[in-house]
Write a protein that holds these residues in place. Sequence first.
Motif, PDB file in Angstrom:
ATOM      1  N   LEU A  56      12.684  29.799  27.535  1.00 32.25           N
ATOM      2  CA  LEU A  56      12.464  28.787  28.164  1.00 32.25           C
ATOM      3  C   LEU A  56      11.186  27.796  27.213  1.00 32.25           C
ATOM      4  N   ASN A  57      10.265  28.560  26.927  1.00 33.93           N
ATOM      5  CA  ASN A  57       8.982  28.106  26.298  1.00 33.93           C
ATOM      6  C   ASN A  57       9.549  27.472  24.690  1.00 33.93           C
ATOM      7  N   SER A  58      10.172  28.212  24.146  1.00 34.64           N
ATOM      8  CA  SER A  58      10.547  27.872  22.765  1.00 34.64           C
ATOM      9  C   SER A  58      11.584  26.755  22.843  1.00 34.64           C
ATOM     10  N   HIS A  59      12.522  26.475  23.831  1.00 33.41           N
ATOM     11  CA  HIS A  59      13.280  25.312  24.291  1.00 33.41           C
ATOM     12  C   HIS A  59      12.519  24.163  24.400  1.00 33.41           C
ATOM     13  N   LEU A  60      11.423  24.382  25.350  1.00 35.23           N
ATOM     14  CA  LEU A  60      10.475  23.032  25.612  1.00 35.23           C
ATOM     15  C   LEU A  60       9.800  22.754  24.280  1.00 35.23           C
ATOM     16  N   ALA A  61       9.048  23.577  23.572  1.00 36.19           N
ATOM     17  CA  ALA A  61       8.394  23.246  22.454  1.00 36.19           C
ATOM     18  C   ALA A  61       9.396  22.481  21.344  1.00 36.19           C
ATOM     19  N   GLU A  62      10.577  23.100  21.279  1.00 35.87           N
ATOM     20  CA  GLU A  62      11.440  22.317  20.206  1.00 35.87           C
ATOM     21  C   GLU A  62      11.873  21.084  20.808  1.00 35.87           C
ATOM     22  N   THR A  63      12.120  20.893  22.045  1.00 35.05           N
ATOM     23  CA  THR A  63      12.467  19.525  22.676  1.00 35.05           C
ATOM     24  C   THR A  63      11.189  18.643  22.433  1.00 35.05           C
ATOM     25  N   ASP A  64      10.024  19.078  22.716  1.00 36.63           N
ATOM     26  CA  ASP A  64       8.976  18.145  22.497  1.00 36.63           C
ATOM     27  C   ASP A  64       8.714  17.685  21.363  1.00 36.63           C
ATOM     28  N   TRP A  65       8.847  18.599  20.152  1.00 36.34           N
ATOM     29  CA  TRP A  65       8.580  18.352  18.806  1.00 36.34           C
ATOM     30  C   TRP A  65       9.931  17.214  18.351  1.00 36.34           C
ATOM     31  N   THR A  66      11.094  17.477  18.858  1.00 36.12           N
ATOM     32  CA  THR A  66      12.314  16.750  18.420  1.00 36.12           C
ATOM     33  C   THR A  66      11.684  15.313  18.959  1.00 36.12           C
ATOM     34  N   ALA A  67      11.328  15.295  20.317  1.00 38.78           N
ATOM     35  CA  ALA A  67      11.040  13.961  20.805  1.00 38.78           C
ATOM     36  C   ALA A  67      10.140  13.193  20.131  1.00 38.78           C
ATOM     37  N   ARG A  68       9.191  13.670  19.876  1.00 40.25           N
ATOM     38  CA  ARG A  68       7.885  13.017  18.978  1.00 40.25           C
ATOM     39  C   ARG A  68       8.510  12.632  17.534  1.00 40.25           C
TER      40      ARG A  68
END
Length: 116
Positions: A56-68
């Motif tokens: 979950l945390n790696s998915h959320l961190a990757e999503t955050d980076w991709t969104a930015r």
Amino acid sequence: MVNMELTYTPKGDYLIPDLTLTEEETHIGKYGMLRKTYLKNHRKGMYASLMLSGKLNSHLAETDWTARESIERITAKLLENSPAPNKADDPMGWTGHMNSLRHQAEETVLAELIYS
């Protein structure tokens, strides 16, 4: 056959198993938190699966980076198509224009990446 030893902590009349997640704690920004809330409320199966698998945390961190990254890229492209007024001559107009472009880019990313 795997031999698993569980330890328990007494809490009142109950024994609570001592369980830990193997995923390390990572910093999750605004878009990762928005994704987490969306998954929790609208995609409960996917949320549970990611949480139980420790991803979950790696998915959320990757999503955050991709969104930015996507917001920066889209904003730059919008700026090419619709140049901002001169910042020195019209600072309020420049700020308003840049905020408008950023909001447009953010709306696109939220619809395509966060809430999908």
